[in-house]
Design an enzyme around this catalytic site. Structure first.
Site, PDB file in Angstrom:
ATOM      1  N   LYS A   1      36.056  37.580  33.793  1.00 36.16           N
ATOM      2  CA  LYS A   1      35.707  36.804  34.996  1.00 36.16           C
ATOM      3  C   LYS A   1      36.899  36.931  35.948  1.00 36.16           C
ATOM      4  O   LYS A   1      37.901  36.233  35.813  1.00 36.16           O
ATOM      5  CB  LYS A   1      35.472  35.338  34.617  1.00 36.16           C
TER       6      LYS A   1
ATOM      7  N   GLU B   1      48.431  31.823  30.206  1.00 37.31           N
ATOM      8  CA  GLU B   1      49.588  32.281  30.981  1.00 37.31           C
ATOM      9  C   GLU B   1      49.521  31.518  32.299  1.00 37.31           C
ATOM     10  O   GLU B   1      48.690  31.826  33.153  1.00 37.31           O
ATOM     11  CB  GLU B   1      49.462  33.797  31.172  1.00 37.31           C
TER      12      GLU B   1
ATOM     13  N   CYS C   1      53.614  34.227  39.015  1.00 43.87           N
ATOM     14  CA  CYS C   1      53.871  33.152  38.057  1.00 43.87           C
ATOM     15  C   CYS C   1      55.352  33.109  37.694  1.00 43.87           C
ATOM     16  O   CYS C   1      55.905  32.044  37.455  1.00 43.87           O
ATOM     17  CB  CYS C   1      53.019  33.339  36.814  1.00 43.87           C
TER      18      CYS C   1
ATOM     19  N   GLU D   1      55.227  23.991  41.619  1.00 38.53           N
ATOM     20  CA  GLU D   1      55.030  25.417  41.882  1.00 38.53           C
ATOM     21  C   GLU D   1      54.336  25.579  43.238  1.00 38.53           C
ATOM     22  O   GLU D   1      53.228  25.097  43.434  1.00 38.53           O
ATOM     23  CB  GLU D   1      54.157  26.046  40.786  1.00 38.53           C
TER      24      GLU D   1
HETATM   25  P1  NAP Z   1      42.989  28.840  39.153  1.00 43.99           P
HETATM   26  O1  NAP Z   1      42.020  27.936  39.804  1.00 43.99           O
HETATM   27  O2  NAP Z   1      43.702  28.373  37.966  1.00 43.99           O
HETATM   28  O3  NAP Z   1      42.214  30.205  38.877  1.00 43.99           O
HETATM   29  C1  NAP Z   1      42.451  31.133  37.853  1.00 43.99           C
HETATM   30  C2  NAP Z   1      41.122  31.661  37.343  1.00 43.99           C
HETATM   31  O4  NAP Z   1      40.412  30.629  36.644  1.00 43.99           O
HETATM   32  C3  NAP Z   1      40.176  32.112  38.439  1.00 43.99           C
HETATM   33  O5  NAP Z   1      39.416  33.198  37.975  1.00 43.99           O
HETATM   34  C4  NAP Z   1      39.345  30.874  38.641  1.00 43.99           C
HETATM   35  O6  NAP Z   1      38.152  31.062  39.331  1.00 43.99           O
HETATM   36  C5  NAP Z   1      39.133  30.429  37.217  1.00 43.99           C
HETATM   37  N1  NAP Z   1      38.741  29.035  37.063  1.00 43.99           N
HETATM   38  C6  NAP Z   1      38.804  28.018  37.962  1.00 43.99           C
HETATM   39  N2  NAP Z   1      38.344  26.875  37.410  1.00 43.99           N
HETATM   40  C7  NAP Z   1      37.983  27.165  36.137  1.00 43.99           C
HETATM   41  C8  NAP Z   1      37.440  26.407  35.058  1.00 43.99           C
HETATM   42  N3  NAP Z   1      37.186  25.099  35.162  1.00 43.99           N
HETATM   43  N4  NAP Z   1      37.211  27.032  33.878  1.00 43.99           N
HETATM   44  C9  NAP Z   1      37.483  28.348  33.730  1.00 43.99           C
HETATM   45  N5  NAP Z   1      37.980  29.114  34.719  1.00 43.99           N
HETATM   46  C10 NAP Z   1      38.228  28.541  35.914  1.00 43.99           C
HETATM   47  O7  NAP Z   1      44.052  29.288  40.193  1.00 43.99           O
HETATM   48  P2  NAP Z   1      43.781  29.631  41.705  1.00 43.99           P
HETATM   49  O8  NAP Z   1      42.757  28.733  42.310  1.00 43.99           O
HETATM   50  O9  NAP Z   1      43.538  31.085  41.767  1.00 43.99           O
HETATM   51  O10 NAP Z   1      45.216  29.293  42.297  1.00 43.99           O
HETATM   52  C11 NAP Z   1      45.678  27.954  42.338  1.00 43.99           C
HETATM   53  C12 NAP Z   1      47.094  27.868  41.845  1.00 43.99           C
HETATM   54  O11 NAP Z   1      47.203  28.376  40.525  1.00 43.99           O
HETATM   55  C13 NAP Z   1      48.103  28.674  42.606  1.00 43.99           C
HETATM   56  O12 NAP Z   1      48.513  28.064  43.761  1.00 43.99           O
HETATM   57  C14 NAP Z   1      49.192  28.821  41.589  1.00 43.99           C
HETATM   58  O13 NAP Z   1      49.992  27.677  41.559  1.00 43.99           O
HETATM   59  C15 NAP Z   1      48.468  28.939  40.307  1.00 43.99           C
HETATM   60  N6  NAP Z   1      48.307  30.339  39.840  1.00 43.99           N
HETATM   61  C16 NAP Z   1      49.110  30.792  38.856  1.00 43.99           C
HETATM   62  C17 NAP Z   1      48.983  32.088  38.403  1.00 43.99           C
HETATM   63  C18 NAP Z   1      49.861  32.646  37.339  1.00 43.99           C
HETATM   64  O14 NAP Z   1      49.954  33.854  37.210  1.00 43.99           O
HETATM   65  N7  NAP Z   1      50.463  31.837  36.524  1.00 43.99           N
HETATM   66  C19 NAP Z   1      48.028  32.924  38.943  1.00 43.99           C
HETATM   67  C20 NAP Z   1      47.182  32.424  39.937  1.00 43.99           C
HETATM   68  C21 NAP Z   1      47.344  31.123  40.351  1.00 43.99           C
HETATM   69  P3  NAP Z   1      38.240  30.940  40.929  1.00 43.99           P
HETATM   70  O15 NAP Z   1      38.954  32.153  41.380  1.00 43.99           O
HETATM   71  O16 NAP Z   1      36.833  30.892  41.377  1.00 43.99           O
HETATM   72  O17 NAP Z   1      38.990  29.669  41.237  1.00 43.99           O
END
Ligand code: NAP
Ligand code: MG
Length: 496
Positions: A193, A267, A301, A398
Site C-alpha cells: 500500500k 520504522e 526519518c 518531528e
Molecule cells: P502516515 O500517515 O503515517 O503515512 C504512512 C503510510 O501509512 C501511508 O501509506 C498512509 O496512507 C498509511 N496510513 C495512514 N493511516 C493508516 C492507518 N490507520 N492504518 C494503516 N496505514 C495507514 O504519514 P504521512 O501522513 O505520510 O506523514 C505524516 C507524518 O509522518 C510526517 O509529517 C512525518 O512526521 C511522519 N513520516 C515519517 C516517515 C518516516 O520515514 N519515519 C515517513 C513519512 C512520514 P496515506 O498516505 O493515505 O496517509
C-alpha cells in the site's frame, strides 16, 4: 532556471490509465473511485490512479494468500528466487532514469538523490538475492541427546506468510525495495500500500517484479488512503505488517494488530541529534550537519534536526550553516542545479510553516530562512533556529521539513543527556577527532544508528532501525530478511 524535461518513459507512465496490480493483472478499483497525484514542484495534477478500499485489499490479500499456499514462489529453490531477485535488480538498473524521474515528478526530490536511491535500491535487491541461500536453521541434536543421538532436533526458518507493506511518501522507491526485497527473499507473498501522495513508482516496480519473473499474485500493489492501509492491518489473513511512517499511525497499527497478534515491524519518526565537539574538523562537521537536515528537504526519518555544538565552536558552526542555508538552490528536481526540492504537499508545507511560526512565537532566534517561497509548488526555505527552549515544539517534535534547531553545550555528560532526552531514538551524529570520545559517545546514545564524522550512510550489509518511539525491529542487512521469517522447532525421535 533551466528545467529539463522528464524522461519520456516517466511522462508516458504517469499519463497512463492506471490500475491496481492484483494477481498479476491491472484492474480498476471495485468502487470505481480514483485518487489524484500531484507534482509538488508545480502543484499540478500529473496522474489519476484507482483508489483501493477494503474490498480491493481483500482481493489483493486473497491473491497473495493463494500464491503463498500453492507455493509458486516460496516453493522455488532458494537459488531460483535469488536469480529472479537479481533480474529484478537488473531491470531497476535498466529503467533507472525512468524510475528516478517518476519519483522526481511525484515526490519532488533532487536528481542526485533520486539517482542515488534507485542505484542503492538495486544494490539492496542484489544483496537480498544472495541472502536467499543464507536462510539457515540450527541443529540441537547433540545438546539434547549427547552421544546417544536418539533425538534429532533442528530449527527451520520459514517465511511468515502474507506481508502487508505500508509505504511513506518521502522515499517511495527506497521504501518499496527495502520491504519487497526482503519479503521476497524470505519467500513471503505481499500486498503493497503506497502512500496516497506517491503511488506511481510502486505501480511501476510491481510491473518490473512481474517482468523479472516474480509469479503473479506474489507482489500486489494497491494505492489508496489510510483506510486501505488500515484494511491490511485488520485483515485476518495478513501475517505480518511492515510499516514506515508517522509514530502516531505506528502506535495505532500496534493497537489494531493486537486483535490477531500479527507480526509488526515499524520504522517511525525521529528527532535525531548531531553533536559537534570543539575538537571536530569543522570543514567536515558543518557541511555534513547541513546535509543531515536539508537532504530530501528534511523529509527524512533520520534527519539530523537537533544540532548540539560545543561552546567554543558554536558561532563558527552557526554562521557556516547559515551561509550554506542561504546559498542552497531551491527548485524542481528537474533543475540539475537544484539542491533542495519542494515539500510533498500543500498540507505538509502548511504543517512545516506552522512549526516555524511556533518556533518564533516560543522565542527561538531565527538565524536563516523561515519563509515559504511564493509562486507555484510547495517550497520552504532551509531554516535554522538557535536557542529554542528545551520544551518548545520545534525542539521536541518531528517537523519533517528543512528546519534545524541549534543548541550550545559545555561538556560531554551534558550533551549526552540532552541528546537522549527525546521520545525518539533513530539516529545520532558525532563529530570529533578524538577516537576515544567518538566510541564512548556512540555507545551512550540511545538510538538505533550512530554515524561518526559522517551522517546518514545506509548499506545493505548494515541493519537500520529505531528504538524507543522510532520503531520496532530493523530493515536492511540480514536482520531485514529475518523480519519476514519465523522459526519452527522440529524434534524427531530416532529408533535404535
Ligand atoms: P502516515 O500517515 O503515517 O503515512 C504512512 C503510510 O501509512 C501511508 O501509506 C498512509 O496512507 C498509511 N496510513 C495512514 N493511516 C493508516 C492507518 N490507520 N492504518 C494503516 N496505514 C495507514 O504519514 P504521512 O501522513 O505520510 O506523514 C505524516 C507524518 O509522518 C510526517 O509529517 C512525518 O512526521 C511522519 N513520516 C515519517 C516517515 C518516516 O520515514 N519515519 C515517513 C513519512 C512520514 P496515506 O498516505 O493515505 O496517509
Ligand atoms: Mg497520512
Amino acid at each position: 532556471m533551466t528545467v529539463r524535461q522528464p524522461h519520456p518513459a516517466a511522462t508516458a507512465f504517469a499519463a497512463r490509465r492506471h490500475g491496481l496490480l492484483i494477481d498479476g493483472r491491472t484492474q480498476p478499483a471495485l468502487g470505481g473511485e480514483t485518487l489524484e497525484v500531484f507534482d509538488p514542484a508545480r502543484g499540478r495534477l500529473i496522474a489519476v490512479v484507482p483508489r483501493g478500499r477494503r474490498l480491493d485489499i481483500d482481493l489483493a490479500v486473497q491473491a497473495a494468500r493463494t500464491s503463498f499456499e500453492d507455493e509458486r514462489w516460496r516453493g522455488l529453490p532458494a537459488d531460483g528466487r535469488g536469480r529472479v531477485l537479481w533480474r529484478f535488480a537488473e531491470l531497476v538498473d535498466a529503467h533507472a532514469e525512468e524510475l528516478a524521474d517518476l519519483d522526481i515528478l511525484n515526490n519532488g526530490m533532487t536528481e542526485e538523490l533520486a539517482g542515488w536511491i534507485v542505484a542503492a535500491g538495486a544494490s539492496w535487491l542484489r544483496a537480498y538475492a544472495g541472502l536467499t541461500t543464507r536462510i539457515l536453521g540450527k541443529n540441537a541434536s547433540a545438546a539434547i541427546s549427547g552421544g546417544g543421538l536418539d533425538i534429532h532436533a533442528y530449527t527451520a526458518a520459514e517465511p511468515i506468510g502474507v506481508a502487508g507493506l505500508i509505504l511513506p511518501w518521502n522515499a517511495p522507491i527506497g521504501s518499496f525495495l527495502n520491504k519487497v526485497g526482503p519479503a521476497l527473499a524470505a519467500g513471503c507473498s505481499c500486498v503493497v500500500k503506497p502512500a496516497e501522495n506517491t503511488p506511481l513508482t510502486a505501480l511501476r516496480l510491481g510491473e518490473l517484479a512481474l517482468e523479472a519473473g516474480v509469479p503473479p499474485g506474489v507482489v500486489n500493489v494497491v494505492p489508496g488512503f489510510g483506510d486501505a492501509g488500515q484494511a491490511l492491518v485488520d485483515h485476518p489473513d495478513v501475517d505480518k505488517i511492515s510499516f514506515t511512517g508517522s509514530t502516531a499511525v505506528g502506535k495505532h497499527i500496534v493497537r489494531s494488530a493486537s486483535d490477531n497478534l500479527k507480526r509488526v515491524t515499524l520504522e517511525l519518526g525521529g528527532k535525531s541529534a548531531c553533536i559537534v565537539f570543539d575538537d571536530a574538523d569543522l570543514d567536515v562537521a558543518i557541511p555534513t550537519a547541513a546535509d543531515a537536515i536539508f537532504k530530501n528537504t528534511g523529509q527524512n526519518c533520520l534527519a539530523g534536526s537537533r544540532l548540539f555544538v560545543q561552546e567554543g565552536s558554536i558561532d563558527a558552526v552557526v554562521s557556516g550553516l547559515a551561509d550554506i542555508a542561504r546559498g542552497i538552490r531551491i527548485g524542481s528536481g528537474f533543475d540539475p542545479a537544484a539542491q533542495m526540492g519542494p515539500i510533498i504537499s500543500e498540507k505538509q508545507l502548511a504543517r512545516v510553516m506552522d512549526y516555524v511560526a511556533a518556533g518564533q512565537a516560543e522565542g527561538a532566534e531565527l538565524v536563516a530562512g523561515g519563509r515559504r517561497r511564493e509562486g507555484d509548488g510547495y517550497f520552504a526555505e532551509p531554516t535554522i533556529f538557535r536557542n529554542a527552549g528545551a520544551n518548545s515544539r520545534i525542539y521536541r517534535e518531528e517537523v519533517f521539513g528543512p528546519v534545524l534547531v541549534v543548541t550550545p553545550f559545555s561538556d560531554t555528560g551534558e550533551v549526552i543527556k540532552a541528546a537522549n532526552d527525546s521520545r525518539y531514538g533513530l539516529g545520532g551524529g558525532v563529530f570529533t577527532c578524538d577516537l576515544n570520545k567518538a566510541h564512548r559517545v556512540a555507545a551512550r546514545l540511545r538510538t538505533g544508528n550512530v554515524w561518526v564524522n559522517t551522517y546518514g550512510l545506509l548499506h545493505s550489509a548494515m541493519p537500520f532501525g529505531g528504538i524507543k518511539e522510532s520503531g520496532w525491529g530493523s530493515e536492511m542487512g540480514q536482520e531485514g530478511m529475518e523480519a519476514f521469517l519465523q522459526t519452527k522447532s522440529v524434534f524427531v525421535h530416532l529408533r535404535a
